[in-house]
Motif scaffolding. Structure first.
Motif, PDB file in Angstrom:
ATOM      1  N   LEU A  45       0.824  -1.214   0.000  1.00  0.00           N
ATOM      2  CA  LEU A  45       0.000   0.000   0.000  1.00  0.00           C
ATOM      3  C   LEU A  45       0.857   1.263   0.000  1.00  0.00           C
ATOM      4  O   LEU A  45       0.534   2.242  -0.681  1.00  0.00           O
ATOM      5  CB  LEU A  45      -0.963  -0.014   1.195  1.00  0.00           C
ATOM      6  CG  LEU A  45      -2.023  -1.117   1.166  1.00  0.00           C
ATOM      7  CD1 LEU A  45      -2.803  -1.134   2.484  1.00  0.00           C
ATOM      8  CD2 LEU A  45      -2.951  -0.963  -0.025  1.00  0.00           C
ATOM      9  N   LYS A  46       1.942   1.253   0.747  1.00  0.00           N
ATOM     10  CA  LYS A  46       2.835   2.424   0.788  1.00  0.00           C
ATOM     11  C   LYS A  46       3.497   2.640  -0.570  1.00  0.00           C
ATOM     12  O   LYS A  46       3.582   3.776  -1.060  1.00  0.00           O
ATOM     13  CB  LYS A  46       3.898   2.227   1.878  1.00  0.00           C
ATOM     14  CG  LYS A  46       4.886   3.373   2.020  1.00  0.00           C
ATOM     15  CD  LYS A  46       4.263   4.596   2.634  1.00  0.00           C
ATOM     16  CE  LYS A  46       5.341   5.617   2.986  1.00  0.00           C
ATOM     17  NZ  LYS A  46       4.805   6.955   3.094  1.00  0.00           N
ATOM     18  N   THR A  47       3.944   1.570  -1.199  1.00  0.00           N
ATOM     19  CA  THR A  47       4.581   1.680  -2.511  1.00  0.00           C
ATOM     20  C   THR A  47       3.597   2.205  -3.552  1.00  0.00           C
ATOM     21  O   THR A  47       3.942   3.062  -4.360  1.00  0.00           O
ATOM     22  CB  THR A  47       5.131   0.306  -2.954  1.00  0.00           C
ATOM     23  OG1 THR A  47       6.081  -0.131  -1.980  1.00  0.00           O
ATOM     24  CG2 THR A  47       5.796   0.382  -4.313  1.00  0.00           C
ATOM     25  N   ALA A  48       2.377   1.718  -3.516  1.00  0.00           N
ATOM     26  CA  ALA A  48       1.387   2.085  -4.533  1.00  0.00           C
ATOM     27  C   ALA A  48       0.826   3.493  -4.344  1.00  0.00           C
ATOM     28  O   ALA A  48       0.652   4.225  -5.311  1.00  0.00           O
ATOM     29  CB  ALA A  48       0.249   1.075  -4.526  1.00  0.00           C
ATOM     30  N   ASP A  50       1.821   5.824  -1.642  1.00  0.00           N
ATOM     31  CA  ASP A  50       2.741   6.760  -1.009  1.00  0.00           C
ATOM     32  C   ASP A  50       2.056   7.710  -0.023  1.00  0.00           C
ATOM     33  O   ASP A  50       2.361   8.897   0.044  1.00  0.00           O
ATOM     34  CB  ASP A  50       3.540   7.551  -2.054  1.00  0.00           C
ATOM     35  CG  ASP A  50       4.758   8.219  -1.436  1.00  0.00           C
ATOM     36  OD1 ASP A  50       5.322   7.654  -0.471  1.00  0.00           O
ATOM     37  OD2 ASP A  50       5.130   9.324  -1.896  1.00  0.00           O
ATOM     38  N   HIS A  51       1.118   7.169   0.746  1.00  0.00           N
ATOM     39  CA  HIS A  51       0.493   7.967   1.806  1.00  0.00           C
ATOM     40  C   HIS A  51       1.514   8.219   2.909  1.00  0.00           C
ATOM     41  O   HIS A  51       2.532   7.522   3.009  1.00  0.00           O
ATOM     42  CB  HIS A  51      -0.734   7.250   2.378  1.00  0.00           C
ATOM     43  CG  HIS A  51      -1.869   7.126   1.409  1.00  0.00           C
ATOM     44  ND1 HIS A  51      -2.401   8.193   0.719  1.00  0.00           N
ATOM     45  CD2 HIS A  51      -2.577   6.041   1.013  1.00  0.00           C
ATOM     46  CE1 HIS A  51      -3.385   7.778  -0.051  1.00  0.00           C
ATOM     47  NE2 HIS A  51      -3.510   6.475   0.094  1.00  0.00           N
ATOM     48  N   LEU A  52       1.231   9.185   3.745  1.00  0.00           N
ATOM     49  CA  LEU A  52       2.133   9.560   4.837  1.00  0.00           C
ATOM     50  C   LEU A  52       2.438   8.375   5.754  1.00  0.00           C
ATOM     51  O   LEU A  52       3.593   8.134   6.113  1.00  0.00           O
ATOM     52  CB  LEU A  52       1.509  10.703   5.649  1.00  0.00           C
ATOM     53  CG  LEU A  52       2.256  11.140   6.897  1.00  0.00           C
ATOM     54  CD1 LEU A  52       3.586  11.787   6.521  1.00  0.00           C
ATOM     55  CD2 LEU A  52       1.395  12.102   7.712  1.00  0.00           C
ATOM     56  N   TRP A  53       1.404   7.650   6.152  1.00  0.00           N
ATOM     57  CA  TRP A  53       1.571   6.570   7.130  1.00  0.00           C
ATOM     58  C   TRP A  53       0.547   5.491   6.847  1.00  0.00           C
ATOM     59  O   TRP A  53      -0.630   5.773   6.617  1.00  0.00           O
ATOM     60  CB  TRP A  53       1.360   7.117   8.545  1.00  0.00           C
ATOM     61  CG  TRP A  53       1.856   6.231   9.631  1.00  0.00           C
ATOM     62  CD1 TRP A  53       3.101   6.244  10.188  1.00  0.00           C
ATOM     63  CD2 TRP A  53       1.131   5.186  10.313  1.00  0.00           C
ATOM     64  NE1 TRP A  53       3.197   5.276  11.172  1.00  0.00           N
ATOM     65  CE2 TRP A  53       2.006   4.616  11.269  1.00  0.00           C
ATOM     66  CE3 TRP A  53      -0.160   4.679  10.211  1.00  0.00           C
ATOM     67  CZ2 TRP A  53       1.629   3.577  12.113  1.00  0.00           C
ATOM     68  CZ3 TRP A  53      -0.534   3.635  11.045  1.00  0.00           C
ATOM     69  CH2 TRP A  53       0.360   3.097  11.988  1.00  0.00           C
ATOM     70  N   ILE A  54       0.999   4.238   6.882  1.00  0.00           N
ATOM     71  CA  ILE A  54       0.121   3.086   6.689  1.00  0.00           C
ATOM     72  C   ILE A  54       0.538   2.036   7.705  1.00  0.00           C
ATOM     73  O   ILE A  54       1.709   1.657   7.755  1.00  0.00           O
ATOM     74  CB  ILE A  54       0.248   2.510   5.266  1.00  0.00           C
ATOM     75  CG1 ILE A  54      -0.187   3.550   4.234  1.00  0.00           C
ATOM     76  CG2 ILE A  54      -0.557   1.212   5.130  1.00  0.00           C
ATOM     77  CD1 ILE A  54       0.053   3.157   2.798  1.00  0.00           C
ATOM     78  N   GLY A  55      -0.410   1.589   8.520  1.00  0.00           N
ATOM     79  CA  GLY A  55      -0.042   0.580   9.491  1.00  0.00           C
ATOM     80  C   GLY A  55      -1.220  -0.062  10.180  1.00  0.00           C
ATOM     81  O   GLY A  55      -2.370   0.324   9.985  1.00  0.00           O
ATOM     82  N   PHE A  56      -0.893  -1.034  10.987  1.00  0.00           N
ATOM     83  CA  PHE A  56      -1.881  -1.775  11.752  1.00  0.00           C
ATOM     84  C   PHE A  56      -1.657  -1.550  13.241  1.00  0.00           C
ATOM     85  O   PHE A  56      -0.516  -1.478  13.701  1.00  0.00           O
ATOM     86  CB  PHE A  56      -1.772  -3.279  11.467  1.00  0.00           C
ATOM     87  CG  PHE A  56      -2.232  -3.651  10.096  1.00  0.00           C
ATOM     88  CD1 PHE A  56      -3.563  -3.976   9.861  1.00  0.00           C
ATOM     89  CD2 PHE A  56      -1.336  -3.677   9.043  1.00  0.00           C
ATOM     90  CE1 PHE A  56      -3.988  -4.324   8.584  1.00  0.00           C
ATOM     91  CE2 PHE A  56      -1.758  -4.012   7.762  1.00  0.00           C
ATOM     92  CZ  PHE A  56      -3.086  -4.338   7.531  1.00  0.00           C
ATOM     93  N   PHE A  69       4.064  -1.268  10.271  1.00  0.00           N
ATOM     94  CA  PHE A  69       3.687  -0.011   9.620  1.00  0.00           C
ATOM     95  C   PHE A  69       4.801   0.469   8.716  1.00  0.00           C
ATOM     96  O   PHE A  69       5.927  -0.008   8.780  1.00  0.00           O
ATOM     97  CB  PHE A  69       3.336   1.062  10.658  1.00  0.00           C
ATOM     98  CG  PHE A  69       4.512   1.643  11.402  1.00  0.00           C
ATOM     99  CD1 PHE A  69       5.122   2.809  10.967  1.00  0.00           C
ATOM    100  CD2 PHE A  69       5.000   1.036  12.551  1.00  0.00           C
ATOM    101  CE1 PHE A  69       6.208   3.349  11.657  1.00  0.00           C
ATOM    102  CE2 PHE A  69       6.071   1.570  13.247  1.00  0.00           C
ATOM    103  CZ  PHE A  69       6.680   2.730  12.799  1.00  0.00           C
ATOM    104  N   GLN A  70       4.463   1.462   7.893  1.00  0.00           N
ATOM    105  CA  GLN A  70       5.427   2.161   7.050  1.00  0.00           C
ATOM    106  C   GLN A  70       5.145   3.653   7.196  1.00  0.00           C
ATOM    107  O   GLN A  70       4.005   4.089   7.061  1.00  0.00           O
ATOM    108  CB  GLN A  70       5.266   1.752   5.584  1.00  0.00           C
ATOM    109  CG  GLN A  70       5.500   0.283   5.350  1.00  0.00           C
ATOM    110  CD  GLN A  70       6.670   0.011   4.441  1.00  0.00           C
ATOM    111  OE1 GLN A  70       7.027   0.797   3.595  1.00  0.00           O
ATOM    112  NE2 GLN A  70       7.273  -1.141   4.641  1.00  0.00           N
ATOM    113  N   GLY A  71       6.181   4.411   7.479  1.00  0.00           N
ATOM    114  CA  GLY A  71       6.036   5.850   7.639  1.00  0.00           C
ATOM    115  C   GLY A  71       6.779   6.323   8.870  1.00  0.00           C
ATOM    116  O   GLY A  71       7.563   5.576   9.458  1.00  0.00           O
TER     117      GLY A  71
END
Length: 160
Positions: A45-48, A50-56, A69-71
């Protein structure tokens, strides 16, 4: 295992989700580890997008605890009913927030966050986690995001 992610160029958000979700399912279908699958989902999701933050955030006893998460760094623990994540958990429903400053009780983990979508991961009618995605622009998320992310979270619930 997928060796690379295919992201179509110049496509609509709906077409992008229609491309990504089968790839996420393929990637996670060969792995049984929850953390590995949530991590790769965040990466896709982050690669596609590029939102600020993506996580669980994972439900652990009486709190949501930061998971894969990524961000930028994030809040580590969230109580039920607190902020968008805690409210999603308590109410078992997705929240699409156009302006986080207007959400009562918003928790500002990052001052760069402007809009947010939080989707519950529900297994056997119990919220086991939430998917939280923040954007640095207002009104980023819509009904397409909600539809496809709910489908994704429904799929991911089998790993819990």
């Amino acid at each position: 295992m997928a060796e690379e992610l295919y992201i179509p160029d110049h496509t609509s958000k709906e077409e992008l989700y229609n491309s990504l979700i089968p790839q996420i399912k393929g990637l996670t279908s060969i792995e049984s580890d929850l953390i590995a699958n949530l991590s790769n989902t965040c990466a896709v999701l982050k690669t596609a997008f590029d939102h600020l933050w993506i996580g669980f955030y994972l439900v652990k006893e009486d709190e949501l605890v930061l998971g894969p998460f990524q961000g930028p760094i994030a809040c580590t623990r969230i109580k039920p009913g607190k902020g968008v994540c805690g409210t999603t958990w308590s109410e078992k429903k997705t929240y699409v927030v156009e302006d986080v400053e207007a959400f009562p009780g918003h928790i500002a983990c990052s001052s760069a966050s402007k809009s947010e979508i939080v989707v519950p991961v529900i297994k056997n009618d119990v919220v086991v986690a939430v998917l939280d995605i923040d954007s640095d622009t207002l009104s980023t998320f819509d009904t397409f995001d909600q539809k496809y992310l709910e489908e994704l979270c429904d799929y991911l619930s089998k790993f819990f």
